[in-house]
Scaffold this motif. Structure first.
Motif, PDB file in Angstrom:
ATOM      1  N   GLY B 275       0.827  -1.215   0.000  1.00  0.00           N
ATOM      2  CA  GLY B 275       0.000   0.000   0.000  1.00  0.00           C
ATOM      3  C   GLY B 275       0.855   1.256   0.000  1.00  0.00           C
ATOM      4  N   PHE B 276       1.876   1.264   0.840  1.00  0.00           N
ATOM      5  CA  PHE B 276       2.763   2.426   0.916  1.00  0.00           C
ATOM      6  C   PHE B 276       3.482   2.644  -0.415  1.00  0.00           C
ATOM      7  N   LEU B 277       3.983   1.546  -1.007  1.00  0.00           N
ATOM      8  CA  LEU B 277       4.774   1.649  -2.235  1.00  0.00           C
ATOM      9  C   LEU B 277       3.918   2.076  -3.428  1.00  0.00           C
ATOM     10  N   ILE B 278       2.665   1.608  -3.457  1.00  0.00           N
ATOM     11  CA  ILE B 278       1.772   1.993  -4.555  1.00  0.00           C
ATOM     12  C   ILE B 278       1.627   3.511  -4.587  1.00  0.00           C
ATOM     13  N   VAL B 279       1.464   4.102  -3.414  1.00  0.00           N
ATOM     14  CA  VAL B 279       1.308   5.555  -3.343  1.00  0.00           C
ATOM     15  C   VAL B 279       2.613   6.251  -3.738  1.00  0.00           C
ATOM     16  N   LEU B 280       3.717   5.666  -3.317  1.00  0.00           N
ATOM     17  CA  LEU B 280       5.020   6.235  -3.686  1.00  0.00           C
ATOM     18  C   LEU B 280       5.147   6.332  -5.203  1.00  0.00           C
ATOM     19  N   GLU B 281       4.625   5.328  -5.888  1.00  0.00           N
ATOM     20  CA  GLU B 281       4.757   5.299  -7.341  1.00  0.00           C
ATOM     21  C   GLU B 281       3.674   6.139  -8.023  1.00  0.00           C
ATOM     22  N   ARG B 282       2.422   6.006  -7.536  1.00  0.00           N
ATOM     23  CA  ARG B 282       1.309   6.704  -8.169  1.00  0.00           C
ATOM     24  C   ARG B 282       1.311   8.200  -7.886  1.00  0.00           C
ATOM     25  N   GLY B 283       1.667   8.522  -6.661  1.00  0.00           N
ATOM     26  CA  GLY B 283       1.701   9.922  -6.260  1.00  0.00           C
ATOM     27  C   GLY B 283       0.404  10.425  -5.668  1.00  0.00           C
ATOM     28  N   THR B 284      -0.696   9.673  -5.800  1.00  0.00           N
ATOM     29  CA  THR B 284      -1.961  10.127  -5.217  1.00  0.00           C
ATOM     30  C   THR B 284      -2.512   9.082  -4.254  1.00  0.00           C
ATOM     31  N   LEU B 285      -3.423   9.548  -3.415  1.00  0.00           N
ATOM     32  CA  LEU B 285      -3.956   8.663  -2.383  1.00  0.00           C
ATOM     33  C   LEU B 285      -5.411   9.019  -2.097  1.00  0.00           C
ATOM     34  N   ASP B 286      -6.284   7.991  -2.107  1.00  0.00           N
ATOM     35  CA  ASP B 286      -7.648   8.199  -1.627  1.00  0.00           C
ATOM     36  C   ASP B 286      -8.123   6.921  -0.971  1.00  0.00           C
TER      37      ASP B 286
END
Lengths: 234, 361
Positions: B275-286
């Motif tokens: 979960g943390f890494l996905i945001v690191l790559e995507r740049g957005t979070l919801d």
């Protein structure tokens, strides 16, 4: 004093009572067989001792202590090994991993025990890195016994060890069980193959409809006219 | 003679497995078209490499996130629908920590905890905050998973897989709405505005940002770590034993409840990190981040063979690559349906998945 003493055992599964007032006694180096017709509750005796059936009453004393209600790992710790009839190896684990799991409760795999099991069943050492699922029926049975022997139990319970094996393998297997008993491990065995089992054991129990019907030495049970007619096919 | 033999065998194969033959034919046609297209310049090489790279990235994410799902399936015997929301929990809790550390002193506390400050974090700008965030994402997800297990799943240990599945949907809803309640429902930009490129991977295919490279390195490292743990340690062997046969594990003396706890620790730890890494790559979070991924993760895990960690990784890569590369031929709206279609096709021929069977091995 007996090693295992079962008295007045009532047990079953859920609401269904299978065993009624069963008594059983095994001495420190004895070889005891439980025989009887299908559905007599032979396997249920073992499952109740190991806490896998529903306990309904009676006493189970092992090595001087009551063990009813204990978790299987606690029972194993006290020196009781159990080899169930079916699915008694971990098929995706290697032979050696299966044996190592037998000693899970110890912090380290006891090398001398592993050596002893391999000496007893050389085929297992030959196949140590093969997955257990690839073994033949006879080899699986040996592996299951080997796993139970990893903790050097005082009593080894075997549920129908000869089931599904070819006749020449059955002889070999019973010879190996004799050898385990000769080395000082008490044996409690449930067997379909009643004549062979009674011939080999010190004492036998004939279980019918969840109750003890006959208790005697194997030899005398085999000679008993009534037992022969009713359970051994004349 | 030998030609006739070969023809005869081919003929028998086509008649014996007509559907599989069609699949092979279509696959072959696509491959020919791809090579031809690249040769004539109709399909630009950099497009293919870019799509391949994207697919690989998505695949690694799905694989990493899928391992935990596969593990809980093989040890606890149920399909955990709250798995996606454990990803969400990991993403939010980890980034809260990263923001707390990265923005210390610069912005007010509340905005940092709720990830609302405008910090534009990258691995290079705040390496310490990112590392601590990643570790705590795992730790906090483990904590939540263990609490949920104690409250919900343990009392239901002997229930059927269906009851547990439905309970897990309830857990999913609760977790997601708790996250939405605490962090509110808007989408926020989290990572750096400025791309820091480090690795020119393929000529013309664009470069890899530090954040993306971090994701790949950490994901592969964690996968290798899980592999070693499952294959080489006593706990891993016990987990495989339990996946094989729970009853036998019990009478062998394996403390099954303790193995279950460790399964949650490992599975949730990987999931939180994902979960943390996905945001690191995507740049957005919801708050829908995990729920949105859940079906794809299920597809990956089922395609690979549910219960197998290698199935999760392999299935993740196949789903990711299919989704990405299929856009060479079809509109991107159909990329996800294409990935699911491939999953269905695989299941038609291998019902237990590519790495088949219920086993952590």
């Amino acid at each position: 004093m007996a090693l295992l003493e079962v008295s007045g055992l009532d047990a079953g599964y859920g609401d269904l009572q299978i065993l009624e007032d069963v008594d059983l006694e095994i001495g420190g180096d004895e070889y005891v067989a439980i025989v009887g017709p299908n559905g007599a509750g032979k396997s249920t005796v073992m499952k109740s001792i190991f806490g896998l059936a529903t306990y309904m009453g009676g006493r189970i004393v092992f090595d001087g202590e009551a063990i009813d209600g204990l978790r299987p790992e606690e029972i194993i710790h006290r020196g009781l090994g159990y080899v169930p009839q079916d699915d008694n190896v971990f098929p995706s684990l290697s032979v050696e991993e299966n044996l190592e799991m037998g000693a899970y409760i110890l912090s380290e795999v006891p090398g001398d025990r592993l050596r002893e099991v391999y000496d007893r069943f050389p085929i297992l050492e030959e196949r140590r890195s093969q997955t257990a699922g690839d073994l033949s029926g006879g080899q699986r049975q040996m592996l299951a016994m080997g796993r139970a022997l990893m903790l050097d139990p005082a009593l080894l319970m075997l549920d129908e060890p000869s089931a599904g094996l070819a006749p020449d393998l059955v002889e070999e297997l019973f010879d190996r069980i004799d050898a385990i008993n000769d080395a000082g491990t008490a044996i409690l065995m449930v067997e379909q193959n009643a004549t062979e089992a009674l011939d080999r054991c010190d004492r036998g129990y004939v279980l019918v409809q969840g109750r003890n019907r006959y208790v005697d030495t194997g030899e005398r049970l085999l000679e008993n006219e009534q037992v022969r007619q009713d359970f051994l096919g004349g | 003679m030998s030609t006739i033999d070969t023809l005869g065998r081919g003929n028998a194969f086509v008649r014996g497995r007509p559907l599989l033959s069609v699949v092979f034919l279509v696959g072959f046609a696509l491959l020919v078209d791809l090579v031809h297209g690249m040769y004539t310049g109709r399909i630009p090489l950099e497009n293919v490499t870019r799509l391949f790279w994207n697919g690989l990235l998505v695949g690694l994410i799905l694989g990493l996130a899928g391992i935990g799902l596969s593990m809980t399936y093989s040890i606890l015997n149920f399909a955990n629908f709250s798995h996606g929301d454990l990803i969400t929990v990991g993403a939010f809790s980890g980034w809260s920590v990263t923001y707390l550390l990265a923005g210390a002193g610069a912005t007010e506390f509340g905005a940092r905890v709720l990830i609302d400050a405008n910090l534009n974090v990258t691995v290079l700008s705040d390496p310490f905050a990112v590392v601590v965030g990643l570790v705590l994402a795992s730790a906090l997800t483990i904590l939540i998973a263990l609490v949920v297990d104690r409250l919900v799943y343990r009392p239901m240990r002997d229930s059927s897989g269906i009851s547990l599945l439905i309970a897990s949907i309830g857990v999913a809803l609760v977790l997601r709405h708790l996250v939405a309640f605490v962090y509110r429902a808007h989408t926020r930009g989290v990572t750096g505005g400025e791309r820091v490129d480090i690795l020119p991977v393929f000529e013309g295919a664009g470069n890899v940002s530090v954040n993306t490279a971090t994701l790949m390195v950490v994901a592969v490292t964690l996968m290798i770590g899980v592999h070693l743990l499952v294959q080489r340690t006593k706990l891993g062997t016990a987990m495989r034993a339990m996946a094989d046969n729970q009853d036998l594990a019990l009478i062998t003396g394996i403390p099954t409840e303790r193995v279950v706890t460790w399964t949650w620790i490992l599975g949730a730890g990987l999931t939180g990190a994902a979960g943390f890494l996905i945001v690191l790559e995507r740049g957005t979070l919801d708050f829908n981040i995990g729920w949105g991924l859940l079906l794809l993760i299920f597809a990956a895990v089922i395609l690979g063979g549910i219960g197998s960690i290698y199935g999760a990784i392999g299935g993740g890569l196949i789903i990711g690559l299919t989704q990405s590369l299929s856009t060479i031929w079809i509109p991107s709206d159909f990329a996800t349906p294409a990935a699911f279609s491939l999953m269905i096709l695989v299941l038609l021929f291998r019902p237990s998945g590519l790495f088949g069977g219920v086993s952590t091995a």
